[in-house]
Design an enzyme around this catalytic site. Sequence first.
Site, PDB file in Angstrom:
ATOM      1  N   GLY A   1       2.739  40.151  65.528  1.00 51.06           N
ATOM      2  CA  GLY A   1       4.105  39.670  65.673  1.00 51.06           C
ATOM      3  C   GLY A   1       4.510  38.768  64.523  1.00 51.06           C
TER       4      GLY A   1
ATOM      5  CB  ALA B   1       5.467  32.460  67.991  1.00 48.80           C
TER       6      ALA B   1
ATOM      7  CB  CYS C   1      19.439  30.973  68.016  1.00 49.93           C
ATOM      8  SG  CYS C   1      17.989  30.731  69.066  1.00 49.93           S
TER       9      CYS C   1
ATOM     10  CB  ALA D   1       3.068  35.892  68.008  1.00 54.17           C
TER      11      ALA D   1
ATOM     12  NE  ARG E   1      13.753  39.162  72.450  1.00 58.39           N
ATOM     13  CZ  ARG E   1      13.546  37.882  72.676  1.00 58.39           C
ATOM     14  NH1 ARG E   1      14.560  37.085  72.941  1.00 58.39           N
ATOM     15  NH2 ARG E   1      12.324  37.366  72.633  1.00 58.39           N
TER      16      ARG E   1
ATOM     17  N   GLY F   1      18.771  38.671  80.470  1.00 59.41           N
ATOM     18  CA  GLY F   1      17.515  37.949  80.334  1.00 59.41           C
ATOM     19  C   GLY F   1      16.416  38.773  79.702  1.00 59.41           C
TER      20      GLY F   1
ATOM     21  CB  ILE G   1      -7.878  36.285  71.942  1.00 60.12           C
ATOM     22  CG1 ILE G   1      -8.807  37.391  71.425  1.00 60.12           C
ATOM     23  CG2 ILE G   1      -6.452  36.811  72.076  1.00 60.12           C
ATOM     24  CD1 ILE G   1      -8.814  38.636  72.292  1.00 60.12           C
TER      25      ILE G   1
ATOM     26  CB  ALA H   1      -1.133  34.131  73.397  1.00 65.46           C
TER      27      ALA H   1
ATOM     28  CG  ASP I   1      10.320  34.140  72.945  1.00 61.80           C
ATOM     29  OD1 ASP I   1      10.175  32.905  72.870  1.00 61.80           O
ATOM     30  OD2 ASP I   1      11.343  34.724  72.543  1.00 61.80           O
TER      31      ASP I   1
END
Length: 546
Positions: A7, A11, A42, A111, A133, A240, A274, A276, A279
């Site tokens: 990801g 993050a 955002c 992430a 998104r 959401g 591992i 994380a 989100d």
Amino acid sequence: MRLIVIGAVAAGTSAATKARRNDDSAEIVIYEKDKDISYSGCGLPYYIGKEIEDIGELTPRDPSFFKKKYNIDVFTGYEVLNIDPDLKEVDVKNLNTNEVFKDKYDKLIIATGASPFIPPTEGIDNSKVFFLRNVQSARNIRNYIDTQKPKHAVIVGTGFIGFEMLENLMGDGIHVTIVEMQNKITPNLDEDMALFLENALVKKNINIIKNSTIVKINDESVTLNDNTILKSDMVIMATGVRPNTELARDAGIEIGVTKAIKVTNKMETNISDIYACGDCIETFSTITGKPVYRPLGSTANKTGRIAGDNITGGNIEYRGNLSTGIFKLFDMTIANTGLSEKEAIEEGYEIQICHNIKPDKPAYFHGKEMIIKAIADKNTEKILGVQIIGYEGVDKRIDIFVTLITYGAKVDELFHLDLAYAPPFSTTKDPVHYTGMILDNALNNNRPIITSKELKKFVQSDVKVQIVDARVSKQYDESHVDNAENIPHSKLREAMNKFDKNSVVVTYCNKGVTGNAAQNIFINHGYKKVYNLSGGHKFYSSIKNI
């Protein structure tokens, strides 16, 4: 050490860059299945509304930036299909060539973010339906508006994205209807504050339909669950998000009670090596210590930094969050932090509430009123939560309250804060000061306050209540609380003998100050049960439909 990060948005890139700052010799690789990385999600609604013209401003970093500055290899269009914790390897698919290969890691950071919740609605795959998104979805929405010129739109949901899209679509001249499945708008506000906001939006001729869901979407309209048909050329689903946990779950990583990845305060999962962040993980409340799921960009960056630090020998620990949020809606600003009234009651707190309406600065400097709802614990006298609806200066006040709650401030401490004052910026006694004064008076100085909802319960009960409107007669004649008697503050002392000292007395004015002065007169004349109406008639009249 070889570090793989899955990801490359907030993050993931935050984790990788922090790891690099700690360890310049590590091999760091990021795999991202999307083509855009490290972007400001955002800001996407404002690109759609053309307030931000170039979407490149929201995507300032590409893989070459990370390679040049941080010696981090970022591969876009690469999806991690599987994690094998025993062999410490991942299966990776090149989405451009469909090639699948294995890659080894010493440490791994997940992430994977979150994805929009897609309700099972007929026609949800219609080309006029959009979920905002990522950067590409913003491009698609902007392109659709430019090419199809929609006249009517329906937005489903009243969270941050739903309201930000409302403002930006209306800025394009599109007629917008909001559909909300709950009985109130804005999930981060209590019912009274939500209704206060709703009434402000209704005055702007915004159509809001609550307690409703869309059951069917076609090319020209949508159908609601009560068979209402709304004309619609486009639909924005702001329903959401859900954490992307499939990859972690399949690898045997523990999922928490919020259905996001469970991590320690160092972002460790239950599997060695591992981690994380972002989100896809659950965090916890600073106040209660209980797990929460709060997918925000600020939290993603923070947890990413913590993961990157701990994976390279650091020791930063996550300290929880207050679910702080803020968003802009036309000329208004709406913010919240800490527990809501509803959450505080559910947690078992005995609470004191106040509604404080004050300007952000003096009227001669064009100050505009904000309403602050504060919730305090009666036993410890600590602030538990705050919600603010206003115009200018809301961000400053909410951040002060965040700091106060974080460090366990009690209500009497608010008045003593040495806040910056000058007329262009604030009033001599700031709205924060006043909030503390109201709560301290209620808890410690026999100056109880009563909410509009509590007053209505009083009136409907068998308890004898004498309601005194302390405003001038003209204001009373225009509108007043049911069953209230008008005795202006200047004439109140002359009328003391007409009231029953053993009954409950409720005083009020327009916003609370004169109501408090009237309350003082009653108390000083020997009345034992005298309440001042929280937020005064202004707030009472704005939420009278509750």
